[in-house]
Design a protein around this motif. Structure first.
Motif, PDB file in Angstrom:
ATOM      1  N   LYS A   1       0.921  -1.095   0.088  1.00 51.62           N
ATOM      2  CA  LYS A   1       0.161   0.023  -0.023  1.00 51.62           C
ATOM      3  C   LYS A   1       0.831   1.222   0.010  1.00 51.62           C
ATOM      4  O   LYS A   1       1.818   1.278   0.724  1.00 51.62           O
ATOM      5  N   VAL A   2       0.488   2.084  -0.809  1.00 53.84           N
ATOM      6  CA  VAL A   2       1.276   3.362  -1.131  1.00 53.84           C
ATOM      7  C   VAL A   2       0.471   4.577  -0.917  1.00 53.84           C
ATOM      8  O   VAL A   2      -0.808   4.532  -1.213  1.00 53.84           O
ATOM      9  N   PRO A   3       0.795   5.572  -0.139  1.00 57.95           N
ATOM     10  CA  PRO A   3      -0.063   6.863  -0.117  1.00 57.95           C
ATOM     11  C   PRO A   3      -0.661   7.310  -1.328  1.00 57.95           C
ATOM     12  O   PRO A   3       0.009   7.303  -2.355  1.00 57.95           O
ATOM     13  N   SER A   4      -1.797   7.923  -1.457  1.00 55.85           N
ATOM     14  CA  SER A   4      -2.427   8.497  -2.335  1.00 55.85           C
ATOM     15  C   SER A   4      -2.615   9.959  -1.818  1.00 55.85           C
ATOM     16  O   SER A   4      -3.250  10.254  -0.842  1.00 55.85           O
ATOM     17  N   GLU A   5      -2.572  10.930  -2.638  1.00 54.96           N
ATOM     18  CA  GLU A   5      -2.903  12.272  -2.541  1.00 54.96           C
ATOM     19  C   GLU A   5      -4.612  12.383  -2.775  1.00 54.96           C
ATOM     20  O   GLU A   5      -4.961  13.548  -2.184  1.00 54.96           O
ATOM     21  N   LYS A   6      -5.171  11.466  -3.117  1.00 53.15           N
ATOM     22  CA  LYS A   6      -6.632  11.583  -3.330  1.00 53.15           C
ATOM     23  C   LYS A   6      -7.323  10.673  -2.663  1.00 53.15           C
ATOM     24  O   LYS A   6      -8.353  10.076  -3.196  1.00 53.15           O
ATOM     25  N   GLY A   7      -6.987  10.377  -1.566  1.00 54.14           N
ATOM     26  CA  GLY A   7      -7.670   9.333  -0.535  1.00 54.14           C
ATOM     27  C   GLY A   7      -6.915   8.241   0.002  1.00 54.14           C
ATOM     28  O   GLY A   7      -5.945   8.603   0.443  1.00 54.14           O
ATOM     29  N   PRO A   8      -7.792   7.084   0.307  1.00 57.04           N
ATOM     30  CA  PRO A   8      -7.097   6.093   1.019  1.00 57.04           C
ATOM     31  C   PRO A   8      -5.664   5.566   0.190  1.00 57.04           C
ATOM     32  O   PRO A   8      -5.670   5.846  -1.069  1.00 57.04           O
ATOM     33  N   PRO A   9      -4.870   4.954   0.943  1.00 57.79           N
ATOM     34  CA  PRO A   9      -3.686   4.454   0.232  1.00 57.79           C
ATOM     35  C   PRO A   9      -4.200   3.218  -0.752  1.00 57.79           C
ATOM     36  O   PRO A   9      -5.093   2.734  -0.815  1.00 57.79           O
ATOM     37  N   ARG A  10      -3.290   3.208  -1.921  1.00 57.88           N
ATOM     38  CA  ARG A  10      -3.528   2.687  -3.127  1.00 57.88           C
ATOM     39  C   ARG A  10      -2.793   1.183  -3.012  1.00 57.88           C
ATOM     40  O   ARG A  10      -1.771   1.356  -2.425  1.00 57.88           O
ATOM     41  N   LYS A  11      -3.405   0.092  -3.356  1.00 57.71           N
ATOM     42  CA  LYS A  11      -2.617  -1.139  -3.500  1.00 57.71           C
ATOM     43  C   LYS A  11      -1.708  -1.197  -4.916  1.00 57.71           C
ATOM     44  O   LYS A  11      -2.374  -0.678  -5.996  1.00 57.71           O
ATOM     45  N   VAL A  12      -0.606  -1.327  -4.514  1.00 57.07           N
ATOM     46  CA  VAL A  12       0.405  -1.413  -5.928  1.00 57.07           C
ATOM     47  C   VAL A  12       0.545  -2.718  -6.164  1.00 57.07           C
ATOM     48  O   VAL A  12       1.077  -3.344  -4.912  1.00 57.07           O
TER      49      VAL A  12
END
Length: 109
Positions: free
Chosen positions: A65-76
């Motif tokens: 999981k990486v931080p997202s500027e537009k909401g919850p963390p994204r799964k990469v």
């Protein structure tokens, strides 16, 4: 998208997504965008996300999981060692089928 293309794509989409991830890690939206940019315009994001859940459960991808500027963390997603094995098997199967279909198309029996 024609019915025939839709059915063929169902059988190959997992291999296509694993091939995309063999090049670099990506999140679901990036995978969908790549597919659309390369001619798979009718693939819904939901189809890709459902596929990612399945391959994650089977251990074919590693997830961080990486931080997202537009909401919850994204799964990469990135290809796991088992995913690489499955991708290798996909390409072997693809080559086998392509060769047999080409022979059939040329009229070889």
């Amino acid at each position: 998208m024609s019915r025939q293309l839709t059915e063929m794509l169902k059988g190959t989409l997992e291999g296509i997504v694993l091939a995309i991830l063999s090049g670099r890690p990506a999140h679901g939206y990036e995978i969908t965008a790549w597919l659309r940019a390369h001619g798979f315009a009718d693939i819904a994001e939901g189809t890709v996300y459902a596929l990612l859940v399945r391959v994650e459960r089977r251990g074919l991808v590693d997830v961080r999981k990486v931080p997202s500027e537009k909401g919850p963390p994204r799964k990469v997603y990135s290809l796991s060692p088992q995913g690489r094995k499955d991708l290798d098997e996909f390409w072997k199967t693809w080559a086998f089928l392509a060769e047999k279909l080409q022979r059939l198309r040329k009229g070889d029996k």
